[in-house]
Design an enzyme around this catalytic site. Sequence first.
Site, PDB file in Angstrom:
ATOM      1  N   CYS A  66      46.852  38.776  70.563  1.00 21.79           N
ATOM      2  CA  CYS A  66      48.045  39.247  69.973  1.00 21.79           C
ATOM      3  C   CYS A  66      48.598  40.275  70.706  1.00 21.79           C
ATOM      4  O   CYS A  66      48.022  41.085  71.215  1.00 21.79           O
ATOM      5  CB  CYS A  66      47.417  40.033  68.423  1.00 21.79           C
ATOM      6  SG  CYS A  66      48.916  40.830  67.735  1.00 21.79           S
ATOM      7  N   CYS A  72      48.573  48.717  67.829  1.00 20.88           N
ATOM      8  CA  CYS A  72      48.467  48.604  66.567  1.00 20.88           C
ATOM      9  C   CYS A  72      46.963  48.902  66.294  1.00 20.88           C
ATOM     10  O   CYS A  72      46.119  48.571  66.860  1.00 20.88           O
ATOM     11  CB  CYS A  72      48.582  46.970  66.108  1.00 20.88           C
ATOM     12  SG  CYS A  72      48.271  46.772  64.473  1.00 20.88           S
ATOM     13  N   CYS A  75      43.428  46.171  64.846  1.00 26.01           N
ATOM     14  CA  CYS A  75      42.349  45.603  65.436  1.00 26.01           C
ATOM     15  C   CYS A  75      41.499  46.384  66.340  1.00 26.01           C
ATOM     16  O   CYS A  75      42.404  46.883  67.217  1.00 26.01           O
ATOM     17  CB  CYS A  75      42.474  44.083  66.271  1.00 26.01           C
ATOM     18  SG  CYS A  75      42.796  42.800  64.861  1.00 26.01           S
ATOM     19  N   CYS A 150      51.386  38.691  62.716  1.00 25.03           N
ATOM     20  CA  CYS A 150      49.948  39.154  62.809  1.00 25.03           C
ATOM     21  C   CYS A 150      49.218  37.992  62.600  1.00 25.03           C
ATOM     22  O   CYS A 150      49.052  37.086  61.701  1.00 25.03           O
ATOM     23  CB  CYS A 150      49.740  40.071  61.749  1.00 25.03           C
ATOM     24  SG  CYS A 150      47.781  40.407  61.564  1.00 25.03           S
ATOM     25  N   GLN A 253      38.225  40.591  47.774  1.00 23.16           N
ATOM     26  CA  GLN A 253      37.596  40.217  49.087  1.00 23.16           C
ATOM     27  C   GLN A 253      38.787  39.922  50.099  1.00 23.16           C
ATOM     28  O   GLN A 253      39.658  39.115  49.639  1.00 23.16           O
ATOM     29  CB  GLN A 253      36.727  39.311  48.984  1.00 23.16           C
ATOM     30  CG  GLN A 253      35.460  39.889  48.221  1.00 23.16           C
ATOM     31  CD  GLN A 253      34.595  40.811  48.760  1.00 23.16           C
ATOM     32  OE1 GLN A 253      34.745  41.240  49.958  1.00 23.16           O
ATOM     33  NE2 GLN A 253      33.415  41.355  47.944  1.00 23.16           N
ATOM     34  N   PHE A 280      29.720  46.196  39.433  1.00 19.43           N
ATOM     35  CA  PHE A 280      30.896  46.609  40.337  1.00 19.43           C
ATOM     36  C   PHE A 280      31.391  45.260  40.621  1.00 19.43           C
ATOM     37  O   PHE A 280      31.435  44.696  41.502  1.00 19.43           O
ATOM     38  CB  PHE A 280      30.374  47.370  41.745  1.00 19.43           C
ATOM     39  CG  PHE A 280      29.702  48.545  41.557  1.00 19.43           C
ATOM     40  CD1 PHE A 280      30.460  49.647  41.278  1.00 19.43           C
ATOM     41  CD2 PHE A 280      28.150  48.509  41.445  1.00 19.43           C
ATOM     42  CE1 PHE A 280      29.682  50.976  41.382  1.00 19.43           C
ATOM     43  CE2 PHE A 280      27.598  49.808  41.265  1.00 19.43           C
ATOM     44  CZ  PHE A 280      28.352  51.066  41.234  1.00 19.43           C
ATOM     45  N   ASP A 300      32.629  47.019  35.540  1.00 20.09           N
ATOM     46  CA  ASP A 300      33.386  47.816  36.806  1.00 20.09           C
ATOM     47  C   ASP A 300      34.108  48.836  36.006  1.00 20.09           C
ATOM     48  O   ASP A 300      34.431  48.761  34.767  1.00 20.09           O
ATOM     49  CB  ASP A 300      34.148  46.702  37.230  1.00 20.09           C
ATOM     50  CG  ASP A 300      34.829  47.347  38.710  1.00 20.09           C
ATOM     51  OD1 ASP A 300      34.511  46.842  39.407  1.00 20.09           O
ATOM     52  OD2 ASP A 300      35.747  47.929  38.542  1.00 20.09           O
ATOM     53  N   ASP A 347      27.562  45.478  43.834  1.00 21.17           N
ATOM     54  CA  ASP A 347      28.357  45.255  45.104  1.00 21.17           C
ATOM     55  C   ASP A 347      29.457  46.424  45.034  1.00 21.17           C
ATOM     56  O   ASP A 347      30.590  46.268  44.620  1.00 21.17           O
ATOM     57  CB  ASP A 347      29.252  43.990  44.990  1.00 21.17           C
ATOM     58  CG  ASP A 347      30.233  43.906  46.144  1.00 21.17           C
ATOM     59  OD1 ASP A 347      30.153  44.483  47.257  1.00 21.17           O
ATOM     60  OD2 ASP A 347      31.258  42.974  45.941  1.00 21.17           O
ATOM     61  N   CYS A 373      29.687  46.766  51.762  1.00 21.54           N
ATOM     62  CA  CYS A 373      30.537  46.519  52.698  1.00 21.54           C
ATOM     63  C   CYS A 373      30.457  47.976  53.521  1.00 21.54           C
ATOM     64  O   CYS A 373      31.276  48.405  54.359  1.00 21.54           O
ATOM     65  CB  CYS A 373      32.153  46.888  52.306  1.00 21.54           C
ATOM     66  SG  CYS A 373      32.371  48.110  50.872  1.00 21.54           S
TER      67      CYS A 373
HETATM   68  C1  SAM Z   1      33.658  46.327  46.688  1.00 20.54           C
HETATM   69  S1  SAM Z   1      34.386  45.873  45.303  1.00 20.54           S
HETATM   70  C2  SAM Z   1      33.414  44.486  44.832  1.00 20.54           C
HETATM   71  C3  SAM Z   1      33.985  44.035  43.497  1.00 20.54           C
HETATM   72  C4  SAM Z   1      33.791  42.563  43.311  1.00 20.54           C
HETATM   73  N1  SAM Z   1      32.365  42.332  43.418  1.00 20.54           N
HETATM   74  C5  SAM Z   1      34.269  41.394  44.166  1.00 20.54           C
HETATM   75  O1  SAM Z   1      33.659  41.006  45.170  1.00 20.54           O
HETATM   76  O2  SAM Z   1      35.424  41.418  44.339  1.00 20.54           O
HETATM   77  C6  SAM Z   1      33.846  47.469  44.498  1.00 20.54           C
HETATM   78  C7  SAM Z   1      34.227  47.344  42.945  1.00 20.54           C
HETATM   79  O3  SAM Z   1      33.603  48.712  42.308  1.00 20.54           O
HETATM   80  C8  SAM Z   1      34.569  49.082  41.564  1.00 20.54           C
HETATM   81  N2  SAM Z   1      34.155  50.495  41.433  1.00 20.54           N
HETATM   82  C9  SAM Z   1      34.514  51.726  42.153  1.00 20.54           C
HETATM   83  N3  SAM Z   1      33.944  52.702  41.574  1.00 20.54           N
HETATM   84  C10 SAM Z   1      33.249  52.423  40.444  1.00 20.54           C
HETATM   85  C11 SAM Z   1      32.615  53.127  39.325  1.00 20.54           C
HETATM   86  N4  SAM Z   1      32.237  54.423  39.639  1.00 20.54           N
HETATM   87  N5  SAM Z   1      32.097  52.460  38.497  1.00 20.54           N
HETATM   88  C12 SAM Z   1      32.029  51.186  38.356  1.00 20.54           C
HETATM   89  N6  SAM Z   1      32.842  50.540  39.245  1.00 20.54           N
HETATM   90  C13 SAM Z   1      33.474  50.866  40.296  1.00 20.54           C
HETATM   91  C14 SAM Z   1      35.906  48.626  41.930  1.00 20.54           C
HETATM   92  O4  SAM Z   1      36.777  48.938  40.990  1.00 20.54           O
HETATM   93  C15 SAM Z   1      35.657  47.550  42.681  1.00 20.54           C
HETATM   94  O5  SAM Z   1      35.908  46.451  41.776  1.00 20.54           O
END
Ligand code: SAM
Length: 415
Positions: A66, A72, A75, A150, A253, A280, A300, A347, A373
């Site tokens: 790139c 930038c 990356c 990009c 994601q 989550f 969530d 997650d 993550c």
């Molecule tokens: C890494 S994302 C994962 C979402 C989903 N599993 C995906 O793969 O798309 C983390 C998620 O945690 C939620 N989140 C953040 N803080 C939170 C909390 N205090 N209680 C419940 N959910 C929460 C966010 O809204 C988000 O959807």
Amino acid sequence: MVERVTIDHVGHRGDGVSLTTGDAVYVPYTLGGETVEVDHVVGHHPDRRKLLAVDVASPERIEPFCPHFGVCGGCAIQHWAAEPYHAWKRNIVVETLAQAGIDCDVAPLVDAHGAGRRRVTLHGRFGTHDVLKVGFSATSSHDVIPIDRCPILDPALEGALDAAWGLAELLTSKMPVTKPLDIQVTATANGLDIDLRGSGPLPTPLVTALSRVAEQHHLARLTRHGELVLQRLPPTVKMGRAEVTLPPGSFLQATVAGEEMLAALASERIGKAKEVLDLFCGVGPFALRLAEKSCVTAYDNDAGAVAALAKAARTPGLKPIRAEPRDLFRRPLMPQELRDVDAVVFDPPRQGAQAQALKLAASKVPVIVAVSCNVATFARDARLLIDGGYRIESVVPVDQFRHTSHVELVARFTR
Ligand SMILES: C[S@@+](CC[C@H](N)C(=O)[O-])C[C@H]1O[C@@H](n2cnc3c(N)ncnc32)[C@H](O)[C@@H]1O
């Protein structure tokens, strides 16, 4: 002050680490074994150096693809051959787990870049001489590097840069925009979905003008701070058999391949469980696939995401999904709520899920699958589960954010 230093290795953030002067100094865009000329960085980073020239290059160095690379901030790594890059990324997981005293097998890194990023946040701001710049943040600064293309974006984001420039030009020509604009663009099945942030309240004629720009660029939807400006078509994405209409600003994601890989690894590890919890859950990429075999309850704290999942859960052929808003930091599920659960997938965001992990550690759920993550907060939460009597099985690192130091992972715990 110009110096000549040798790079020892690439650190966890993707910068070369030099130990030549005694204390570690960090030099972006360098590789282990290289001799480089560097200069001090003016500002808040006494241990960072600016790369001036590579005097002795590593045999692992390759040509970045790139033209914006190195300026930038998007990356960190395009200059490293694929094999050592993969080994380095896997090793971030290996070393972080070892530091936390977690002894487990770490599988080879799974590439999940696929067609590229399907979501991007561009920034619009004025530079010197009041020239508008739309692009990404520069390395270690709030300056914006104007971008015309990009190469790491999914082709489905084609038109994203033009639309972002069009919206930013209109806004900045009609009103004083002192703060940077954030323009989040997501590729959906029906076209681009854009949420604009940072403009402040807008007069009605300007909102009308914005919707004309949205029409010109054939956007599926344009929102401003999540409020609808124009919807031509519903911004939908396919998740397993279901179609989800995305709420503005909810988590998604970064790549389609990343979502599919994380969901497949989680489903495999959940196996034939009858009653599954998805904690989550976001808009439900795991729940909607798990419901092909299991009954799912999903939580969530993003009420919009939960509502989108509840609607998509009506897809024919899926087992029941119950989706509820809940703040799992403040109100984690308690061991008694986990009594009849066969498996849990969680997650969390980058902060991890400390409060929930503590309650899971005190539960009798037979199978827990963690998707993360952030390996540091994962290690902290994994420690809680292990101390509560869970065994950790192999961890699979997943590379959704190719060319950066970010790494995702999936791990299974059993008792
Ligand atoms: C890494 S994302 C994962 C979402 C989903 N599993 C995906 O793969 O798309 C983390 C998620 O945690 C939620 N989140 C953040 N803080 C939170 C909390 N205090 N209680 C419940 N959910 C929460 C966010 O809204 C988000 O959807």
